[in-house]
Design a protein around this motif. Structure first.
Motif, PDB file in Angstrom:
ATOM      1  N   PRO A  70      -1.376   9.908  -8.449  1.00  0.00           N
ATOM      2  CA  PRO A  70      -1.373   9.619  -7.005  1.00  0.00           C
ATOM      3  C   PRO A  70      -2.165  10.655  -6.205  1.00  0.00           C
ATOM      4  O   PRO A  70      -2.875  10.305  -5.269  1.00  0.00           O
ATOM      5  CB  PRO A  70       0.114   9.677  -6.644  1.00  0.00           C
ATOM      6  CG  PRO A  70       0.836   9.403  -7.908  1.00  0.00           C
ATOM      7  CD  PRO A  70      -0.012   9.980  -8.998  1.00  0.00           C
ATOM      8  N   LYS A  74      -5.456  10.021  -3.787  1.00  0.00           N
ATOM      9  CA  LYS A  74      -5.508  10.504  -2.412  1.00  0.00           C
ATOM     10  C   LYS A  74      -6.746  11.374  -2.195  1.00  0.00           C
ATOM     11  O   LYS A  74      -7.467  11.222  -1.204  1.00  0.00           O
ATOM     12  CB  LYS A  74      -4.234  11.306  -2.147  1.00  0.00           C
ATOM     13  CG  LYS A  74      -3.917  11.466  -0.699  1.00  0.00           C
ATOM     14  CD  LYS A  74      -2.534  12.093  -0.543  1.00  0.00           C
ATOM     15  CE  LYS A  74      -2.358  12.589   0.882  1.00  0.00           C
ATOM     16  NZ  LYS A  74      -1.081  13.277   1.060  1.00  0.00           N
ATOM     17  N   TRP A  82      -8.578   8.465   3.884  1.00  0.00           N
ATOM     18  CA  TRP A  82      -7.147   8.224   3.601  1.00  0.00           C
ATOM     19  C   TRP A  82      -6.400   7.741   4.849  1.00  0.00           C
ATOM     20  O   TRP A  82      -5.629   6.777   4.779  1.00  0.00           O
ATOM     21  CB  TRP A  82      -6.530   9.508   3.022  1.00  0.00           C
ATOM     22  CG  TRP A  82      -5.089   9.413   2.674  1.00  0.00           C
ATOM     23  CD1 TRP A  82      -4.044   9.955   3.357  1.00  0.00           C
ATOM     24  CD2 TRP A  82      -4.497   8.768   1.531  1.00  0.00           C
ATOM     25  NE1 TRP A  82      -2.860   9.700   2.740  1.00  0.00           N
ATOM     26  CE2 TRP A  82      -3.112   8.958   1.619  1.00  0.00           C
ATOM     27  CE3 TRP A  82      -5.026   8.019   0.460  1.00  0.00           C
ATOM     28  CZ2 TRP A  82      -2.230   8.450   0.662  1.00  0.00           C
ATOM     29  CZ3 TRP A  82      -4.138   7.508  -0.488  1.00  0.00           C
ATOM     30  CH2 TRP A  82      -2.770   7.724  -0.382  1.00  0.00           C
ATOM     31  N   GLU A  86      -3.436   1.841   5.886  1.00  0.00           N
ATOM     32  CA  GLU A  86      -2.042   1.762   6.301  1.00  0.00           C
ATOM     33  C   GLU A  86      -1.161   2.046   5.101  1.00  0.00           C
ATOM     34  O   GLU A  86      -1.620   2.008   3.967  1.00  0.00           O
ATOM     35  CB  GLU A  86      -1.754   0.359   6.845  1.00  0.00           C
ATOM     36  CG  GLU A  86      -2.306   0.163   8.234  1.00  0.00           C
ATOM     37  CD  GLU A  86      -2.432  -1.319   8.568  1.00  0.00           C
ATOM     38  OE1 GLU A  86      -1.657  -2.102   7.982  1.00  0.00           O
ATOM     39  OE2 GLU A  86      -3.310  -1.661   9.377  1.00  0.00           O
ATOM     40  N   LYS A  87       0.115   2.264   5.403  1.00  0.00           N
ATOM     41  CA  LYS A  87       1.042   2.673   4.330  1.00  0.00           C
ATOM     42  C   LYS A  87       0.991   1.759   3.108  1.00  0.00           C
ATOM     43  O   LYS A  87       0.872   2.209   1.975  1.00  0.00           O
ATOM     44  CB  LYS A  87       2.468   2.734   4.878  1.00  0.00           C
ATOM     45  CG  LYS A  87       2.764   4.063   5.556  1.00  0.00           C
ATOM     46  CD  LYS A  87       4.098   4.644   5.092  1.00  0.00           C
ATOM     47  CE  LYS A  87       4.232   6.075   5.567  1.00  0.00           C
ATOM     48  NZ  LYS A  87       4.773   6.170   6.953  1.00  0.00           N
ATOM     49  N   ALA A  88       1.094   0.449   3.394  1.00  0.00           N
ATOM     50  CA  ALA A  88       1.122  -0.500   2.280  1.00  0.00           C
ATOM     51  C   ALA A  88      -0.210  -0.467   1.525  1.00  0.00           C
ATOM     52  O   ALA A  88      -0.239  -0.566   0.298  1.00  0.00           O
ATOM     53  CB  ALA A  88       1.386  -1.902   2.814  1.00  0.00           C
ATOM     54  N   GLU A  89      -1.281  -0.297   2.284  1.00  0.00           N
ATOM     55  CA  GLU A  89      -2.611  -0.245   1.663  1.00  0.00           C
ATOM     56  C   GLU A  89      -2.752   0.980   0.768  1.00  0.00           C
ATOM     57  O   GLU A  89      -3.384   0.931  -0.276  1.00  0.00           O
ATOM     58  CB  GLU A  89      -3.684  -0.200   2.761  1.00  0.00           C
ATOM     59  CG  GLU A  89      -3.970  -1.533   3.405  1.00  0.00           C
ATOM     60  CD  GLU A  89      -5.128  -1.435   4.371  1.00  0.00           C
ATOM     61  OE1 GLU A  89      -5.944  -2.359   4.411  1.00  0.00           O
ATOM     62  OE2 GLU A  89      -5.215  -0.414   5.089  1.00  0.00           O
ATOM     63  N   ARG A  90      -2.164   2.095   1.226  1.00  0.00           N
ATOM     64  CA  ARG A  90      -2.249   3.326   0.435  1.00  0.00           C
ATOM     65  C   ARG A  90      -1.603   3.124  -0.925  1.00  0.00           C
ATOM     66  O   ARG A  90      -2.117   3.560  -1.943  1.00  0.00           O
ATOM     67  CB  ARG A  90      -1.538   4.460   1.164  1.00  0.00           C
ATOM     68  CG  ARG A  90      -2.313   4.945   2.344  1.00  0.00           C
ATOM     69  CD  ARG A  90      -1.596   6.078   3.001  1.00  0.00           C
ATOM     70  NE  ARG A  90      -2.241   6.350   4.279  1.00  0.00           N
ATOM     71  CZ  ARG A  90      -1.789   7.203   5.177  1.00  0.00           C
ATOM     72  NH1 ARG A  90      -0.678   7.873   4.936  1.00  0.00           N
ATOM     73  NH2 ARG A  90      -2.433   7.400   6.289  1.00  0.00           N
ATOM     74  N   LYS A  91      -0.464   2.442  -0.891  1.00  0.00           N
ATOM     75  CA  LYS A  91       0.248   2.221  -2.153  1.00  0.00           C
ATOM     76  C   LYS A  91      -0.599   1.332  -3.067  1.00  0.00           C
ATOM     77  O   LYS A  91      -0.757   1.601  -4.250  1.00  0.00           O
ATOM     78  CB  LYS A  91       1.602   1.570  -1.882  1.00  0.00           C
ATOM     79  CG  LYS A  91       2.586   1.892  -2.986  1.00  0.00           C
ATOM     80  CD  LYS A  91       3.843   1.082  -2.936  1.00  0.00           C
ATOM     81  CE  LYS A  91       4.489   1.040  -4.310  1.00  0.00           C
ATOM     82  NZ  LYS A  91       3.706   0.255  -5.277  1.00  0.00           N
ATOM     83  N   LYS A  92      -1.164   0.312  -2.436  1.00  0.00           N
ATOM     84  CA  LYS A  92      -1.983  -0.617  -3.209  1.00  0.00           C
ATOM     85  C   LYS A  92      -3.209   0.110  -3.775  1.00  0.00           C
ATOM     86  O   LYS A  92      -3.585  -0.064  -4.931  1.00  0.00           O
ATOM     87  CB  LYS A  92      -2.418  -1.784  -2.318  1.00  0.00           C
ATOM     88  CG  LYS A  92      -2.923  -2.941  -3.142  1.00  0.00           C
ATOM     89  CD  LYS A  92      -3.198  -4.185  -2.307  1.00  0.00           C
ATOM     90  CE  LYS A  92      -3.859  -5.222  -3.191  1.00  0.00           C
ATOM     91  NZ  LYS A  92      -4.628  -6.200  -2.452  1.00  0.00           N
ATOM     92  N   THR A  94      -3.507   3.310  -4.396  1.00  0.00           N
ATOM     93  CA  THR A  94      -3.093   4.224  -5.472  1.00  0.00           C
ATOM     94  C   THR A  94      -2.908   3.457  -6.783  1.00  0.00           C
ATOM     95  O   THR A  94      -3.384   3.880  -7.836  1.00  0.00           O
ATOM     96  CB  THR A  94      -1.790   4.946  -5.086  1.00  0.00           C
ATOM     97  OG1 THR A  94      -1.975   5.554  -3.810  1.00  0.00           O
ATOM     98  CG2 THR A  94      -1.430   6.013  -6.101  1.00  0.00           C
ATOM     99  N   ASP A  95      -2.225   2.313  -6.686  1.00  0.00           N
ATOM    100  CA  ASP A  95      -2.012   1.508  -7.897  1.00  0.00           C
ATOM    101  C   ASP A  95      -3.339   1.084  -8.529  1.00  0.00           C
ATOM    102  O   ASP A  95      -3.524   1.171  -9.739  1.00  0.00           O
ATOM    103  CB  ASP A  95      -1.196   0.249  -7.572  1.00  0.00           C
ATOM    104  CG  ASP A  95       0.256   0.596  -7.259  1.00  0.00           C
ATOM    105  OD1 ASP A  95       0.655   1.738  -7.577  1.00  0.00           O
ATOM    106  OD2 ASP A  95       0.965  -0.251  -6.703  1.00  0.00           O
TER     107      ASP A  95
END
Lengths: 222, 253
Positions: A70, A74, A82, A86-92, A94-95
């Motif tokens: 992760p 980042k 970065w 948006e939050k959800a996009e960051r998670k996506k 990272t995955d």
């Protein structure tokens, strides 16, 4: 969230006091950390008793522990990009980054054959950061591979690998930054998912092919 | 004042993400994750590594040539190399590769000498003498095996120019040879005269030998380009940036 902040605030202090007290021990720890793990990986890759899938699973399991994936995701986007996610996009993101990296690594496993690795003494870069130079030697070539290690939350983690001067985080980062000049974050995620999911799919197909062949061989043997 | 507030409200109403973005940017600025790594991945560091804002005036030609090389590799070089791999066993191809490398000694010698890297000059000369004789024209590497004289990183004329402060100019993709830059591309011309083959053979033969050398090299590295291409969102910029990072490192050494 508050707890996270305290941890983050306390972290540099903690790491600072530790490293200042015993600088030499850290060098040894980093060396042991990289050396044992990379040796393990090579042993697994060269272990002919395991089949290909087993080897891959085992290597990826080690990779999950020793790399701070992760953080790498980042850092590859950097300060500039970065915050645009948006939050959800960051998670996506990272995955997807992790998937891409894993697929890329698995793809290169087949290129590792007779290599041996020489480990040098790590160099301290800052209070918590080290660079460990290794030389990958095969019969007719040698190339430098630098593992960049950082101590975070009391654990050693690799946050970048440089192969002959080419940094993974920097190279991926440059690609994203280039793409984001003319495209939106959503478009980047879309492109990444198309690209990285194409790979595991190809790998799966290959694995299925091998299994099919094995099954047919067994049938013939019967 | 009131106008200012109104204006602010207006902006806020029409782009609700603006203040959020500003707040996020502030958070990122204070984010330890980034400040800890600014020396490596911050704006300045990325610029120094040549991975942000690349001056690439020939990008149109470069992309076209990259495309040409790509097709040349997949349609011509690769199938041919596969056939060659099938006929010639790997150890033999490795030996051939080593012999060509040994033959390229003059360029590494001159490259090291002009950069005043005398230790390298010594190691390269020693390796050349031992491997040319006992190693049968460089087919084997007794210098490394018995004397532990490891191969140092290859020095070339582009690195000499860089050593004396010549910048890389801008990226150029060379036909068949791939990514390069103005400085390194031009340095190929004098390098031709440091290739011993041209002094013993006529031009067509020299060309054939050099082509054979490149071809043998490709045969040992099949799959690497493909794998790199898969990683990249844009293979051309990925290769261009990777070339630059690699050169910077070799110049530093």
């Amino acid at each position: 969230m508050k707890r996270m902040t305290t941890i983050f605030l306390a972290l540099p202090l903690l790491a600072g006091s530790l490293t200042a007290a015993e600088p030499d021990k850290d060098v040894k720890r980093v060396k042991a950390f990289v050396e044992t793990n990379i040796t393990n990986v090579l042993d697994i890759l060269k272990n002919k008793k395991l089949d290909k899938e087993e080897r891959k699973d085992k290597v990826l399991a080690i990779g999950d522990v020793i790399f701070d994936l992760p953080l790498m995701a980042k850092l590859s986007l950097g300060r500039k990009h970065w915050p645009k996610f948006e939050k959800a996009e960051r998670k996506k993101f990272t995955d997807l980054f992790v998937t891409t990296l894993k697929a890329s690594f698995l793809d290169k496993i087949d290129l590792i054959t007779d290599e041996a690795v020489e480990f040098k003494t790590p160099k301290r870069k800052s209070k918590t950061k080290f660079e460990m130079m290794t030389v990958v030697v095969s019969k007719d070539s040698r190339y430098n591979m630098v593992y960049k290690v950082v101590k975070r939350k009391g654990k050693w983690k690799i946050y970048d690998v440089e192969i002959e001067g080419i940094s993974i985080v920097r190279s991926y980062g440059a690609q994203y930054s280039q793409y984001l000049k003319k495209h939106s974050t959503a478009e980047l995620l879309d492109k990444m998912s198309k690209k990285s999911f194409a790979q595991p799919k190809a790998l799966e197909e290959k694995a299925a092919e091998i299994k099919k062949e094995q099954a047919e061989r067994k049938k013939k043997a019967k | 004042m009131r106008i200012f507030i109104l204006a602010l409200l207006f902006v806020a109403a029409y782009s609700p993400s603006m203040p959020v973005l500003a707040a996020e940017a502030a958070a990122a600025a204070a984010d330890d994750d980034f400040s800890d790594f600014d020396d490596e991945f911050g704006e300045e560091a990325m610029q120094a590594a040549g991975t942000s804002k690349v001056f690439d005036p020939l990008r149109g030609y470069n992309r076209a040539m990259f495309h040409f090389n790509d097709k040349f590799y997949f349609w011509f070089a690769k199938p041919l190399a596969r056939g060659y791999n099938f006929i010639v066993p790997k150890p033999a191809r490795k030996s051939v590769n080593m012999a060509f490398h040994n033959l390229r000694f003059p360029i590494r010698f001159v490259g090291s000498l002009f950069q005043l890297k005398f230790k390298r000059v010594g190691v390269e000369t020693g390796r050349f003498l031992v491997n040319s004789t006992i190693g049968i024209g460089g087919l084997f590497d007794p210098a490394k095996r018995w004397l532990k004289w490891e191969r140092p990183g290859d020095e070339d004329l582009g690195q000499v120019l860089a050593h004396y402060g010549v910048g890389d100019g801008f990226p150029i993709v060379l036909p068949f040879l791939g990514p390069s830059n103005l400085r390194d591309g031009l340095s190929i011309v004098p390098a031709i005269f440091l290739n011993p083959v041209i002094y013993v053979a006529d031009t067509p033969t020299s060309l054939a030998v050099t082509t054979g050398e490149q071809f043998n090299f490709i045969s040992l590295h099949l799959g690497e380009y493909e794998s790199m291409k898969k990683d990249a969102l844009d293979p051309y910029t990925f290769m261009r940036d990777a070339y630059k990072q690699n050169r910077e490192k070799r110049i530093r050494e």
